[in-house]
Scaffold this motif. Structure first.
Motif, PDB file in Angstrom:
ATOM      1  N   LYS A 196      23.083  39.667  23.615  1.00 62.07           N
ATOM      2  CA  LYS A 196      23.655  38.611  24.393  1.00 62.07           C
ATOM      3  C   LYS A 196      24.452  39.302  25.869  1.00 62.07           C
ATOM      4  O   LYS A 196      24.196  40.538  26.270  1.00 62.07           O
ATOM      5  N   THR A 197      24.533  38.406  26.816  1.00 60.76           N
ATOM      6  CA  THR A 197      25.112  39.121  28.405  1.00 60.76           C
ATOM      7  C   THR A 197      26.437  39.060  28.361  1.00 60.76           C
ATOM      8  O   THR A 197      26.831  37.873  28.405  1.00 60.76           O
ATOM      9  N   LEU A 198      27.081  39.542  28.676  1.00 63.59           N
ATOM     10  CA  LEU A 198      28.467  40.203  28.645  1.00 63.59           C
ATOM     11  C   LEU A 198      29.241  40.235  30.065  1.00 63.59           C
ATOM     12  O   LEU A 198      28.068  40.885  30.932  1.00 63.59           O
ATOM     13  N   GLY A 199      29.782  39.413  30.413  1.00 65.47           N
ATOM     14  CA  GLY A 199      30.418  39.032  32.047  1.00 65.47           C
ATOM     15  C   GLY A 199      31.501  39.568  32.057  1.00 65.47           C
ATOM     16  O   GLY A 199      32.529  39.421  31.590  1.00 65.47           O
ATOM     17  N   VAL A 200      32.110  40.805  32.844  1.00 63.94           N
ATOM     18  CA  VAL A 200      33.449  41.586  32.527  1.00 63.94           C
ATOM     19  C   VAL A 200      33.917  41.702  34.280  1.00 63.94           C
ATOM     20  O   VAL A 200      33.410  42.036  35.866  1.00 63.94           O
ATOM     21  N   ILE A 201      34.867  40.433  34.178  1.00 70.13           N
ATOM     22  CA  ILE A 201      35.633  40.977  35.770  1.00 70.13           C
ATOM     23  C   ILE A 201      36.655  41.168  35.829  1.00 70.13           C
ATOM     24  O   ILE A 201      37.502  41.925  34.901  1.00 70.13           O
ATOM     25  N   GLY A 202      36.379  42.241  36.553  1.00 72.50           N
ATOM     26  CA  GLY A 202      36.965  43.064  36.721  1.00 72.50           C
ATOM     27  C   GLY A 202      36.487  44.782  35.961  1.00 72.50           C
ATOM     28  O   GLY A 202      36.830  44.825  34.595  1.00 72.50           O
ATOM     29  N   ALA A 203      36.329  45.614  36.512  1.00 73.07           N
ATOM     30  CA  ALA A 203      36.085  46.989  35.672  1.00 73.07           C
ATOM     31  C   ALA A 203      36.633  48.433  36.481  1.00 73.07           C
ATOM     32  O   ALA A 203      36.167  49.433  36.466  1.00 73.07           O
ATOM     33  N   VAL A 217      26.081  49.361  33.248  1.00 75.96           N
ATOM     34  CA  VAL A 217      26.706  48.195  33.397  1.00 75.96           C
ATOM     35  C   VAL A 217      25.303  47.708  35.545  1.00 75.96           C
ATOM     36  O   VAL A 217      25.476  48.128  35.757  1.00 75.96           O
ATOM     37  N   GLU A 218      25.294  46.269  35.456  1.00 77.65           N
ATOM     38  CA  GLU A 218      24.697  46.426  36.804  1.00 77.65           C
ATOM     39  C   GLU A 218      26.178  45.134  37.411  1.00 77.65           C
ATOM     40  O   GLU A 218      26.704  44.535  37.163  1.00 77.65           O
ATOM     41  N   LYS A 219      25.811  45.513  38.952  1.00 79.05           N
ATOM     42  CA  LYS A 219      27.172  45.537  39.408  1.00 79.05           C
ATOM     43  C   LYS A 219      26.644  44.125  39.985  1.00 79.05           C
ATOM     44  O   LYS A 219      25.583  43.643  40.644  1.00 79.05           O
ATOM     45  N   VAL A 220      27.311  42.762  40.585  1.00 77.09           N
ATOM     46  CA  VAL A 220      26.194  41.866  40.456  1.00 77.09           C
ATOM     47  C   VAL A 220      27.886  40.757  40.869  1.00 77.09           C
ATOM     48  O   VAL A 220      29.108  40.491  40.896  1.00 77.09           O
ATOM     49  N   GLU A 221      27.847  39.899  41.577  1.00 80.25           N
ATOM     50  CA  GLU A 221      28.461  38.635  43.014  1.00 80.25           C
ATOM     51  C   GLU A 221      29.228  37.276  41.443  1.00 80.25           C
ATOM     52  O   GLU A 221      28.938  38.109  41.090  1.00 80.25           O
ATOM     53  N   LEU A 222      29.620  37.394  41.971  1.00 77.32           N
ATOM     54  CA  LEU A 222      30.814  36.545  40.775  1.00 77.32           C
ATOM     55  C   LEU A 222      29.309  35.306  40.844  1.00 77.32           C
ATOM     56  O   LEU A 222      29.680  35.073  39.405  1.00 77.32           O
ATOM     57  N   ASP A 223      29.499  34.499  41.853  1.00 69.66           N
ATOM     58  CA  ASP A 223      28.772  33.694  40.804  1.00 69.66           C
ATOM     59  C   ASP A 223      27.535  33.650  40.296  1.00 69.66           C
ATOM     60  O   ASP A 223      26.833  33.111  39.513  1.00 69.66           O
ATOM     61  N   GLU A 224      26.549  34.962  40.264  1.00 70.92           N
ATOM     62  CA  GLU A 224      25.892  35.768  40.091  1.00 70.92           C
ATOM     63  C   GLU A 224      25.927  36.026  38.458  1.00 70.92           C
ATOM     64  O   GLU A 224      25.641  35.531  37.230  1.00 70.92           O
ATOM     65  N   LEU A 225      27.467  36.775  37.661  1.00 70.18           N
ATOM     66  CA  LEU A 225      28.197  36.404  36.685  1.00 70.18           C
ATOM     67  C   LEU A 225      28.275  35.311  35.706  1.00 70.18           C
ATOM     68  O   LEU A 225      27.575  35.067  35.063  1.00 70.18           O
ATOM     69  N   LEU A 226      28.648  34.031  36.719  1.00 67.53           N
ATOM     70  CA  LEU A 226      28.915  32.921  36.155  1.00 67.53           C
ATOM     71  C   LEU A 226      27.422  32.511  35.908  1.00 67.53           C
ATOM     72  O   LEU A 226      27.276  32.120  34.207  1.00 67.53           O
ATOM     73  N   LYS A 253      27.955  50.745  43.148  1.00 64.74           N
ATOM     74  CA  LYS A 253      26.360  50.822  42.698  1.00 64.74           C
ATOM     75  C   LYS A 253      26.703  51.700  41.979  1.00 64.74           C
ATOM     76  O   LYS A 253      25.692  52.138  40.319  1.00 64.74           O
ATOM     77  N   GLU A 254      26.589  53.240  42.808  1.00 63.85           N
ATOM     78  CA  GLU A 254      26.379  54.646  41.991  1.00 63.85           C
ATOM     79  C   GLU A 254      27.291  54.760  40.894  1.00 63.85           C
ATOM     80  O   GLU A 254      27.220  55.150  39.513  1.00 63.85           O
ATOM     81  N   ARG A 255      28.660  53.686  40.511  1.00 64.16           N
ATOM     82  CA  ARG A 255      29.818  54.054  39.996  1.00 64.16           C
ATOM     83  C   ARG A 255      29.189  52.761  38.016  1.00 64.16           C
ATOM     84  O   ARG A 255      29.216  53.343  37.157  1.00 64.16           O
TER      85      ARG A 255
END
Length: 531
Positions: free
Chosen positions: A144-151, A186-195, A178-180
Motif C-alpha cells: 500500500k501507499t503511505l503518504g507522509v506529510i512532513g518528512a 521515498v518519492e517527493k510529491v506535492e500535497l494534492d498528489e499525495l492526497l 529530491k536528492e534527500r
C-alpha cells in the motif's frame, strides 16, 4: 550559593540525581505543577524550573518567578510555556527536541496497524464474549501507499519503518529535496498528489498558520476513497468535524488519532465513530522516551546554571557569556537574513551558502549560522531553535557551505546569504551599524540601505516610472502607513526592488492590488522579530 531548581512534574529519580551531582540544589515536588496557587507562592525561590506538560508556565507565574533564569521542558512541545513572557524577563526556555522521536514514530506505526485491522474494536468485542469474526475485515499494509506529510525528524523515521514494512512511501515536505528523498527511498510529491495516491496518510508537521487545518473538507475530498488517516503530531492539523463527515460518508475508511484540537479531549466529533482509534496523547509515553528527555533536560539546565552553557534553547542563541555582548547584534542580523529568505522562498531549498566578510569572519560563525538557519526555516517549523536548525537542514539533504574572507568592501563586516532552489538563486546581505541594529545592504545583487522593521513589504518589479507613486497610493488607500521606503535597481528599466517598512501587517487584498500592476512581479509581506 548553589543554584536551586524546582521539579514540578514527574521526572525520573536519575534526572533528580543529575542535578545533585552537578552541584544544583533540587526540590522534587511532582504534584505542585497542578496547584497553580501554591506554585505562584513558592516559584520566586528558584533559579530553574523543570517541567513536563502538567505545569503551566503562564505570564502570571513567570511574573512571580523573580529569580528564575531557566525553564527546562522535558519534551519537544512548549505550548505550556509563555515564551514571549519568559523572553521579556530574560528567562531561557529549553526543550529536548529529539528525545521523543522514535517513540512518537512507533506510535504512528502502531495506530496504522490498529486502524488497518480494527484491533481495538475487535478486542472489545471478543472480550465481551462475542465472536464476530466476519465483522472485522481488515486490509493489508504491504504494497500500500503511505503518504507522509512532513518528512523531518519524526516523519523520516516513519518513512524508514514503513519501507521496512514493504510499503510505498510518498512524502510532502516543502523543505525536502529530491536528492534527500531519493536517499530515504521515498518519492517527493506535492500535497494534492499525495492526497490522490495514498492509501494511508500520516502527519508529522508542527502547528503553524500554514499547517493548521491542512486536512480540511476540501483536502479530504481530494483523497483516494477509503483512505485511512493517522495523526500523532498536533491537534488541529486535521479538522475533526470535517473528518467525521468524511468517515460517515465512506470517503475515509478509518482514522487513528493521538492528538486533538482541544486537550484533554473529553469530547470530539470523532468519538464513537466506527474504525476510529483514539489514544490520549501517548506519542511520547514510553519508559525509554520519558527517561531520555528527563535526563537530557537535567543535564542542559545544570550546564547552564553552573557553567553558563546554553543548549536547545527556544529563545536564546547557544553562545558563551564572553561572546554574548559582541555576538548579540550579529545573531539578530543573521536571524533576520534567514527569516527574509525563508519568507520569500517558495520552492524547496537545495543549497545554502553563508558568506562572512571582514569582522564577521573572526566571530563565532557556528552560532551565527545556527541563528540564520533557525530564521530560515522558522516559517515552516515553528518550534525550531539554534541547536535543532542545522540538524533539520542536514536531514533534509540541503547542501550547506560557509565562506570566510577578509574585508572586501566599505563595511567592516557583513553577512551574505545565498539560497538556491530548483527554480532560482536568491541572495540577501546585511550588516550591523554603530547603533547595534541590523540593516539590509543588498538583495538579489542590488545594493540598498534599509532598516529592518517588525512589518515590511518586499516588492520585486521592473524599473518603470511611477512605481513609487503607485505603491504609496495603493497602501495609502488601504490606510497602511509607510515608516520607511527604500529602493534599488539593477539598471534603468531593469530589475528593481523595494523594501517598505510599514506600521502593521498588510492584508492579502492589498498585496493583490500591488501585484495587479504589470510591472510588479512579486509582493510579499514580511514579519521580523526585532525586539
Amino acid at each position: 550559593m548553589a543554584p536551586r531548581v524546582l521539579v514540578s512534574d514527574k521526572l525520573s529519580p536519575t534526572a533528580v540525581q543529575i542535578f545533585k551531582d552537578r552541584g544544583v540544589e533540587v526540590d522534587y515536588l511532582p504534584e505542585i505543577g497542578k496547584d497553580k496557587e501554591k506554585l505562584l507562592e513558592i516559584i520566586g525561590k528558584y533559579d530553574g524550573l523543570a517541567i513536563r506538560s502538567a505545569t503551566k508556565a503562564t505570564e502570571k507565574m513567570i511574573a512571580a518567578a523573580t529569580n528564575l533564569k531557566v525553564i527546562g521542558r522535558a519534551g519537544i512541545g512548549v505550548d505550556n510555556v509563555d515564551i514571549p513572557a519568559a523572553s521579556r524577563r530574560g528567562i531561557i526556555v529549553m526543550n529536548t527536541p529529539f528525545g521523543n522521536s522514535i517513540t512518537t514514530a512507533e506510535h504512528a506505526i502502531a495506530l496504522l496497524f490498529a486502524v488497518a485491522r480494527q484491533l481495538p474494536a475487535a478486542d472489545a468485542s471478543t472480550q465481551a464474549g462475542k465472536w464476530e469474526k466476519s465483522k472485522f475485515m481488515g486490509v493489508e499494509i504491504t504494497g500500500k501507499t503511505l503518504g507522509v506529510i512532513g518528512a523531518g525528524n519524526i516523519g523520516s523515521i516513519v518513512c524508514a519503518r514503513a519501507i521496512g514494512l514493504k510499503m510505498r512511501v510518498v512524502a510532502y515536505d516543502p523543505f525536502l529535496s529530491k536528492e534527500r528523498a531519493g536517499e530515504m527511498g521515498v518519492e517527493k510529491v506535492e500535497l494534492d498528489e499525495l492526497l490522490a495516491q495514498a492509501d494511508f496518510i500520516t502527519l508529522h508537521v508542527p502547528m503553524t498558520d500554514k499547517t493548521r487545518g491542512i486536512l480540511d473538507a476540501e483536502a479530504l475530498a481530494k483523497t483516494k476513497k477509503g483512505v485511512r488517516i493517522i495523526n500523532c503530531a498536533r491537534g488541529g492539523l486535521v479538522v475533526e468535524a470535517d473528518l467525521a463527515e468524511a468517515l460517515k460518508s465512506g470517503q475515509v475508511a478509518g482514522a487513528g488519532f493521538d492528538v486533538f484540537e482541544v486537550e484533554p479531549a473529553t469530547d470530539s466529533p470523532l468519538f464513537g465513530l466506527p474504525n476510529v482509534v483514539c489514544t490520549p496523547h501517548l506519542g511520547a509515553s514510553t519508559t525509554e522516551a520519558q527517561e531520555n528527555v528527563a535526563l537530557q533536560v537535567a543535564e542542559q539546565m545544570s550546564d547552564y546554571l553552573v557553567r553558563g552553557a546554553v543548549s536547545n534553547a527556544i529563545n536564546m542563541p547557544s553562545i558563551t557569556a564572553e561572546e554574548a555582548p559582541i555576538l548579540k547584534p550579529f545573531i539578530r542580523l543573521a536571524d533576520v537574513l534567514g527569516s527574509f529568505a525563508g519568507q520569500v522562498t517558495e520552492s524547496p531549498i537545495k543549497q545554502i551558502e553563508i558568506l562572512y566578510d571582514g569582522a564577521t569572519a573572526s566571530m563565532n560563525t557556528k552560532a551565527l549560522s545556527s541563528a540564520l538557519l533557525a530564521g530560515l526555516i522558522r516559517n515552516q517549523v515553528a518550534d525550531v531553535n539554534m541547536v535543532s536548525a542545522p540538524i533539520m537542514i542536514k536531514e533534509k539533504g540541503v547542501v550547506l557551505s560557509e565562506v570566510k574572507r577578509d574585508k572586501t568592501g566599505v563595511y567592516d563586516g557583513y553577512i551574505k546569504l545565498t539560497v538556491t532552489t530548483e527554480r532560482q538563486s536568491r541572495s540577501v546581505a546585511g550588516t550591523v551599524f554603530s547603533d547595534g541594529k541590523p540593516r539590509f545592504i543588498q538583495i538579489k545583487g542590488i545594493n540598498m540601505d534599509a532598516d529592518v522593521g517588525a512589518h515590511m513589504i518586499y516588492i520585486a518589479n521592473t524599473d518603470v516610472p511611477g512605481m513609487i507613486g503607485f505603491m504609496g497610493s495603493t497602501l495609502g488607500d488601504a490606510n497602511v502607513n509607510i515608516a520607511n521606503f527604500q529602493l534599488g535597481r539593477e539598471k534603468e528599466n531593469g530589475d528593481a526592488i523595494a523594501l517598505l517598512y510599514v506600521d502593521k501587517l498588510v492584508e492579502q487584498d492589498v498585496l493583490d492590488k500591488l501585484t495587479a500592476h504589470a510591472a510588479i512581479k512579486q509582493a510579499k509581506p514580511l514579519v521580523f522579530n526585532i525586539d
